[in-house]
Scaffold this motif. Structure first.
Motif, PDB file in Angstrom:
ATOM      1  N   ILE A   1      16.606  -6.838  -3.170  1.00 29.33           N
ATOM      2  CA  ILE A   1      16.641  -6.350  -1.802  1.00 29.33           C
ATOM      3  C   ILE A   1      17.987  -6.701  -1.211  1.00 29.33           C
ATOM      4  CG2 ILE A   1      15.669  -6.599   0.478  1.00 29.33           C
ATOM      5  CD1 ILE A   1      13.032  -7.298  -1.208  1.00 29.33           C
TER       6      ILE A   1
ATOM      7  N   PRO B   1      20.220  -6.732   1.910  1.00 28.16           N
ATOM      8  CA  PRO B   1      20.219  -6.538   3.362  1.00 28.16           C
ATOM      9  C   PRO B   1      21.464  -5.775   3.797  1.00 28.16           C
ATOM     10  CG  PRO B   1      20.678  -8.826   2.812  1.00 28.16           C
ATOM     11  CD  PRO B   1      20.479  -8.113   1.520  1.00 28.16           C
TER      12      PRO B   1
ATOM     13  N   GLU C   1      21.896 -17.001  -6.653  1.00 26.28           N
ATOM     14  CA  GLU C   1      21.008 -17.018  -7.824  1.00 26.28           C
ATOM     15  C   GLU C   1      21.685 -16.475  -9.077  1.00 26.28           C
ATOM     16  OE1 GLU C   1      17.591 -14.701  -6.947  1.00 26.28           O
ATOM     17  OE2 GLU C   1      18.682 -12.833  -6.685  1.00 26.28           O
TER      18      GLU C   1
ATOM     19  N   ARG D   1      19.277 -19.138   0.996  1.00 24.70           N
ATOM     20  CA  ARG D   1      18.322 -18.979  -0.088  1.00 24.70           C
ATOM     21  C   ARG D   1      19.017 -18.320  -1.267  1.00 24.70           C
ATOM     22  NH1 ARG D   1      12.750 -17.215   2.603  1.00 24.70           N
ATOM     23  NH2 ARG D   1      14.047 -16.053   4.026  1.00 24.70           N
ATOM     24  N   ARG D   2      18.460 -18.502  -2.440  1.00 33.98           N
ATOM     25  CA  ARG D   2      19.175 -18.145  -3.653  1.00 33.98           C
ATOM     26  C   ARG D   2      19.454 -16.652  -3.767  1.00 33.98           C
ATOM     27  NH1 ARG D   2      20.190 -21.460  -7.183  1.00 33.98           N
ATOM     28  NH2 ARG D   2      20.014 -20.050  -8.950  1.00 33.98           N
ATOM     29  N   PHE D   3      18.675 -15.835  -3.095  1.00 35.78           N
ATOM     30  CA  PHE D   3      18.890 -14.404  -3.240  1.00 35.78           C
ATOM     31  C   PHE D   3      19.682 -13.827  -2.063  1.00 35.78           C
ATOM     32  CE2 PHE D   3      14.856 -15.250  -1.293  1.00 35.78           C
ATOM     33  CZ  PHE D   3      14.882 -14.444  -0.172  1.00 35.78           C
TER      34      PHE D   3
ATOM     35  N   ARG E   1      16.586 -13.943   9.109  1.00 41.93           N
ATOM     36  CA  ARG E   1      16.499 -12.651   8.436  1.00 41.93           C
ATOM     37  C   ARG E   1      17.322 -11.592   9.151  1.00 41.93           C
ATOM     38  NH1 ARG E   1      11.951  -8.974  10.350  1.00 41.93           N
ATOM     39  NH2 ARG E   1      12.894  -7.601   8.846  1.00 41.93           N
TER      40      ARG E   1
ATOM     41  N   ASP F   1       8.062  -7.697   5.695  1.00 43.02           N
ATOM     42  CA  ASP F   1       9.254  -8.528   5.848  1.00 43.02           C
ATOM     43  C   ASP F   1       9.805  -8.864   4.456  1.00 43.02           C
ATOM     44  OD1 ASP F   1      11.202 -10.269   6.610  1.00 43.02           O
ATOM     45  OD2 ASP F   1       9.847 -11.866   7.233  1.00 43.02           O
ATOM     46  N   PRO F   2      10.426  -7.878   3.797  1.00 42.62           N
ATOM     47  CA  PRO F   2      10.788  -8.068   2.385  1.00 42.62           C
ATOM     48  C   PRO F   2      11.878  -9.110   2.171  1.00 42.62           C
ATOM     49  CG  PRO F   2      11.727  -6.039   3.213  1.00 42.62           C
ATOM     50  CD  PRO F   2      10.849  -6.574   4.295  1.00 42.62           C
ATOM     51  N   LEU F   3      12.596  -9.488   3.241  1.00 41.44           N
ATOM     52  CA  LEU F   3      13.651 -10.490   3.057  1.00 41.44           C
ATOM     53  C   LEU F   3      13.106 -11.893   3.251  1.00 41.44           C
ATOM     54  CD1 LEU F   3      16.419  -8.750   5.141  1.00 41.44           C
ATOM     55  CD2 LEU F   3      16.261  -8.857   2.663  1.00 41.44           C
ATOM     56  N   GLY F   4      11.984 -12.020   3.925  1.00 41.66           N
ATOM     57  CA  GLY F   4      11.476 -13.350   4.241  1.00 41.66           C
ATOM     58  C   GLY F   4      10.185 -13.635   3.501  1.00 41.66           C
TER      59      GLY F   4
ATOM     60  N   TYR G   1       9.096 -11.740   0.272  1.00 43.19           N
ATOM     61  CA  TYR G   1       9.820 -11.853  -0.989  1.00 43.19           C
ATOM     62  C   TYR G   1       8.949 -12.477  -2.085  1.00 43.19           C
ATOM     63  CZ  TYR G   1      13.334 -13.129  -4.416  1.00 43.19           C
ATOM     64  OH  TYR G   1      14.031 -13.261  -5.573  1.00 43.19           O
TER      65      TYR G   1
ATOM     66  N   GLU H   1      14.255 -16.957 -12.637  1.00 43.54           N
ATOM     67  CA  GLU H   1      14.189 -17.516 -11.276  1.00 43.54           C
ATOM     68  C   GLU H   1      13.957 -16.465 -10.200  1.00 43.54           C
ATOM     69  OE1 GLU H   1      17.298 -20.189 -10.405  1.00 43.54           O
ATOM     70  OE2 GLU H   1      17.053 -21.319 -12.261  1.00 43.54           O
TER      71      GLU H   1
END
Lengths: 639, 377
Positions: free
Chosen positions: A61, A63, A93, A127-129, A192, B229-232, B235, B263
């Motif tokens: 994903i 952003p 990541e 965060r890792r991603f 976010r 909420d695909p980023l939070g 996920y 991971e």
């Protein structure tokens, strides 16, 4: 045995328990069935889809950052815009060893060596991603990275936008600046929303209207390979095409751009005011008394906000921060100064309103004032005194002795209440942060301000010097300009404001904000007129303290000079400008509004350690007013 | 004597057994199932922990400690458990209050009580103490509970639950309420009361919604539908569904799960270990795990039916059903049926705190089973 106690019926109880247990067991089996059904659905029915998502090419994903809103001045000149630029981005990541990667980027000159540790911390707090922006690259740097790209898994360049302030230093304090999101910012923002954003407003409009300017984050799903390189992106369907089912499942949600803001500032006037303040320390604030629009907001010296947007090295930031002239400090909002004699028109009005004094009554000014039963001499700035003066003369010539007496007659309680009604002693509520409230002293203020008992008592002598704006009184330049605007409009107060309109860039709708009224100061019309005429006298009568600076102006100015003492002089000493160190020299102040008969601009000028108000601040005011009335809009109003 | 359970030393023939086994209470089917689940769990964990044997060893040590708790608790006669119950409950509530007070002063997280050498969560005790207290209260009284007694039971359940929720640890508070609620249901509370409570809960939801602010509503919506909420929050659930789904019927094989090993899957050794299992061992592997769980719970329920007094009966039933509740909440969360709450997969997820509580609970089951004959005339 007590017959009232019911016997336990063991058999009945056991049967009840067993029935409940059986019911629970059935529910349990049903729930297990639901679970198994769900697993079959995921692992058998949708196996093909999930398998493709996971095998080698996986879903990421990404952003999408919204474009930041633009900032315009009142005439549509762009004050803050976005320019295309290259950004170096890292995805934690996918980076095998962060330290080595950063060290390598420093070696080939893409990352500042001083930033290395701060960046490592910043990357770890994401965060890792989540993508982290490391730095802005020039075209040449971007090319240098492009050929070494394969050596840096998880690092990529992307086209981004960088904030640019076309006028550079002009209005830097008002507009503010954006800079990289710091670890501290991450604690307070909605993370976010900032997943794709690298910069955030730190001061001024950029900070105060951060939410409006920033907009809303979007995202798109991408198929990436194990190194994190994008294989399929729904936004640009030009890359090699994987299977159809993967494409149909990719979603894109476009970001919502931030709103464009129109400020009340007139950048031409701002530039003129800054030119007049060149080489000086201090502030200029110009307000339209008819609606509270801030036309110019100068804090000198200034700084170049573009340096923050492109990334300032820690060393440069320290240098800016420890500069003795303190260029980052917003003097117009947060600098507090003793008002000196510019307080006199306000207290004169208080005397007319509260004491009902005879406006033409004359008093003797012998050059000093003594409180009954005391020997301390409160001196006038003019050692030989002003002779017989009435209130008009006392304002025109800035007679101190007249005001010492007036202050004692008014009393500190009346003075406090009257000054506060003009907005002194509290933030004006201008729509950007960082404003300070200043001080209007009172008995109550002294009681809470000081801890020692003997310091908490209000002395009559403190009332005396409050009469000429010395002592504890402290005001900000924005307060002075605001209070002058209230004076100019004969009592109508508006909250000072910088943002007058916001434009939604999706719909194109423009929201114009209404001026916010703050109520009225009720004083009789003749009394307003008296003070206006006295302030006109300051610039038009030959003995007026602002006469020299305003001579020959094609418009009529009502003004008042002020000279605020920074350094205490002992009782019998003389103030000698030559002998006083530059930093202890008096502050020069000037307040004005024009045209006097129908004011459209009110002004406050503070020049730190500039010496007198007449010599240091009034000429700055003249330059600003000249620039303002040079516009053809006002030519017709002149006589 | 039932097939699987032996009670050494109580039988006349026990004199022939070695002295060292006197009084040891064991339930072989129960123990064997637990050990099977634990062994299966360790195999999956080895993969989820990226083949790191020292981390696996630490989990093994935790497992050993938990088994120790299991053995010790299983030797306590249920009569003693019952006598201690009010004390355990009161001490637990006292500690919770203490944590709240000291945590208030510290200004930080308030779940842990620091005893110098060890730190532990008093809320963990309450997972056992609340159902024990409910069972203790009903033990002396006739079932089903009278209407007036319901208020006492509500107090027993909600006092610790509110203290825990204030920490704030809503997940554990929910588990405590569930455990106490299950005990009350087993005690035979009338269907009308259950229906009334249900209507009250459903009825208060819109009212609560009406009084919430917009941002609170947004949080609830994300909680209910994380994929918005695909980023939070979404996920985790997206990645765990990919892990499960890509496992298929047979799985990708041990140590071959790409979602976990690259991971993509967060919390893969703790709350989301179920997804790792599904990715590497497929649907069959998960069905095996569920079968083991059901066998264990079935054994527990059987012990509950054999128990002969109110306290042990209610306790045994509750312990078994609560265990199912944990399994269902965790598995349901991982496959996207339920919102994400931090409940570990029993005996599999890495971490020691909740494992000790679970093992102690099964210790009680064994003790209840073993002491059955003492009470029979």
């Amino acid at each position: 045995m007590n017959a009232a106690t019911p016997l336990k019926d063991h058999w009945k109880e056991q049967r009840l328990f067993l029935s409940r247990l059986v019911a629970a067991g059935v529910i349990m089996l049903l729930l297990t069935g639901v679970l198994v059904y769900r697993l079959v659905q995921l692992q058998i029915v949708d196996y093909q889809l999930f398998s493709e998502l996971s095998q080698g090419n996986r879903l990421r994903i990404e952003p999408l950052a919204p474009t930041r809103g633009l900032v315009y001045d009142r005439n549509g000149n762009v004050l803050a815009e976005n320019l295309p630029a290259w950004e170096l981005v890292l995805t934690p990541e996918q980076v095998p060893d962060l330290e080595t990667t950063l060290a390598e980027l420093v070696r080939i000159g893409l990352v500042d060596v001083e930033q290395q540790n701060a960046l490592a911390t910043l990357v770890r707090s994401h965060r890792r991603f989540e993508n982290v922006m490391l730095s802005n690259l020039s075209d040449e740097q971007a090319a240098r990275f492009a050929v070494r790209r394969h050596q840096f898994p998880g690092v990529d360049i992307r086209e981004g936008l960088i904030r640019h302030y076309p006028y550079g230093e002009a209005a830097a304090h008002a507009i503010g600046y954006v800079a990289s999101i710091s670890s501290a910012d991450l604690e307070v923002i909605e993370r976010r929303e900032y997943a794709a954003t690298s910069h955030i407003g730190k001061t001024g409009i950029e900070r105060g209207f951060e939410i409006e300017l920033h907009g809303g984050v979007g995202y798109r799903q991408q198929v990436v390979n194990a190194q994190g390189r994008v294989l399929l992106d729904p936004a640009s369907r030009t890359e090699s095409a994987p299977s159809a089912s993967a494409i149909s499942n990719l979603e894109t949600l476009w970001p919502v751009p931030g709103r464009n803001l129109t400020l009340s500032l007139d950048i031409e006037l701002q530039l003129a005011a800054e030119a007049a303040m060149a080489g000086l320390r201090g502030a200029v604030v110009a307000i339209d008394p008819r609606n509270g629009d801030v036309l110019a907001l100068v804090s000198a010296p200034g700084f170049d906000p573009n340096r923050f947007a492109t990334g300032l090295s820690q060393q440069d930031f320290k240098a800016l921060n420890s500069d003795p002239d303190n260029p980052l400090f917003h003097r117009a909002l947060a600098g507090t100064y003793p008002p000196g004699s510019v307080v006199k028109p306000f207290l004169g009005l208080a005397a007319l309103h509260h004491l009902e004094i005879e406006p033409s009554a004359r008093e003797m000014c012998p050059g000093f004032f003594v409180l009954p039963g005391n020997t301390h001499r409160y001196r006038d700035w003019r050692p030989q005194g002003h002779g017989l003066v009435d209130l008009h003369d006392a304002i025109v010539q800035s007679c101190d002795v007249f005001y010492y007496r007036l202050a004692v007659e008014l009393g500190i309680d009346t003075i406090e209440q009257f000054l506060k009604s003009f907005g002194f002693g509290a933030p004006t509520g201008i729509d950007i942060s960082g404003e300070r409230g200043g001080v209007v002293p009172s008995r109550e203020w002294k009681r809470t301000r000081f801890s020692r008992r003997e310091d908490q008592v209000w002395f009559p002598g403190e009332t005396v010097i409050t009469g000429i704006g010395q002592g504890f009184t402290a005001v900000t330049p924005i307060q002075l300009a605001h209070a002058t605007a209230v004076l100019a409009s004969r009592g109508t107060a508006y909250r000072p404001r910088l943002v007058i309109a916001a434009e939604d860039r999706v719909t194109g709708d423009v929201t114009e904000f209404m001026p916010i009224g703050l109520g009225r100061v009720e004083v009789e019309e003749s009394q307003w007129q008296y003070i206006h005429e006295a302030m006109l006298g300051v610039t038009e009568e030959p003995q007026g303290s602002g006469f020299t600076a305003m001579r020959g102006a094609p418009y009529r100015v009502a003004g008042k000079t002020g000279t605020a003492q920074v350094y205490s002089i002992a009782q019998e000493e003389e103030y000698d400008e030559e002998n006083v160190a530059e930093r202890l020299r008096d502050h020069g102040l000037f307040i004005a509004f024009a045209p006097a008969e129908n004011p459209v601009i009110s002004l406050a000028v503070v020049v730190e350690n500039g010496g007198g108000g007449a010599s240091a601040a009034a000429p700055v005011a003249r330059a600003v007013l000249d620039a303002f009335f040079a516009g053809e809009e006002y030519v017709t109003r002149e006589h | 004597m039932s097939l699987g359970s032996i009670e050494l030393g109580r039988h006349p023939a026990a004199g022939l057994r070695p002295l060292s086994f006197r009084g040891i209470v064991v339930d072989f089917p129960l123990l064997a199932t637990i050990l099977a689940i634990c062994a299966y769990g360790l195999i999956v964990l080895y993969s989820a922990l990226e083949e790191n044997s020292s981390l696996l060893l630490r989990q093994g040590v935790r497992l050993g400690i938990a088994l120790g708790a299991f053995v010790v608790v299983s030797q306590i006669p249920p009569r003693l458990l019952r006598l201690w119950t009010p004390w355990v409950f009161c001490v637990g509530v006292g500690l919770l209050a203490l944590v709240t007070v000291s945590g208030d002063m510290g200004g930080g997280a308030q779940r842990w009580l620091d005893l110098g050498i060890i730190r532990f969560q008093p809320s963990e005790i309450m997972k056992l103490a609340v159902p024990m207290m409910v069972a203790w209260f009903m033990h002396e009284r006739t079932l089903p509970p009278k209407f007036s007694q319901l208020f006492v039971l509500m107090f027993i359940v909600f006092l610790p639950a509110i203290l825990i929720a204030r920490q704030p640890d809503l997940g554990t508070a929910l588990l405590v309420v569930a455990a106490g609620g299950i005990t009350i249901l087993l005690a035979g509370v009338s269907l009308r009361v259950i229906g009334f409570a249900g209507v009250l809960a459903v009825g208060s939801a819109p009212l609560l919604w009406h009084f919430m602010r917009d941002y609170q509503r947004a949080r609830v919506m994300t909680f209910l539908n994380p994929e918005s909420d695909p980023l939070g929050a979404g996920y985790n659930i997206i990645q765990s569904k990919i892990a499960l789904g890509s496992g298929g019927l047979f799985g990708k094989g041990w140590l071959n799960g790409t979602q976990a090993h690259l991971e993509f899957l967060p919390e893969r050794s703790t709350d989301f270990v179920f997804a790792v299992m599904g990715e590497e061992f497929g649907l069959l592997g998960l069905l095996l795990l569920l079968a083991l769980y059901l066998a264990l719970i079935g054994r527990g329920l059987f012990i509950a039916t054999q128990a002969q007094e109110t306290f042990t009966r209610l306790l045994a039933g509750t312990l078994s059903l609560t265990f199912f509740f944990y399994v269902f909440v965790n598995a349901g969360m991982v496959c996207g049926l339920l919102p994400i709450v931090g409940v570990p997969l029993p005996f599999v997820s890495a971490g020691g705190t909740s494992m000790v509580t679970l093992m102690a609970g099964f210790g009680m089951l064994v003790a209840i089973k073993g002491n059955k004959k003492l009470l029979a005339p």
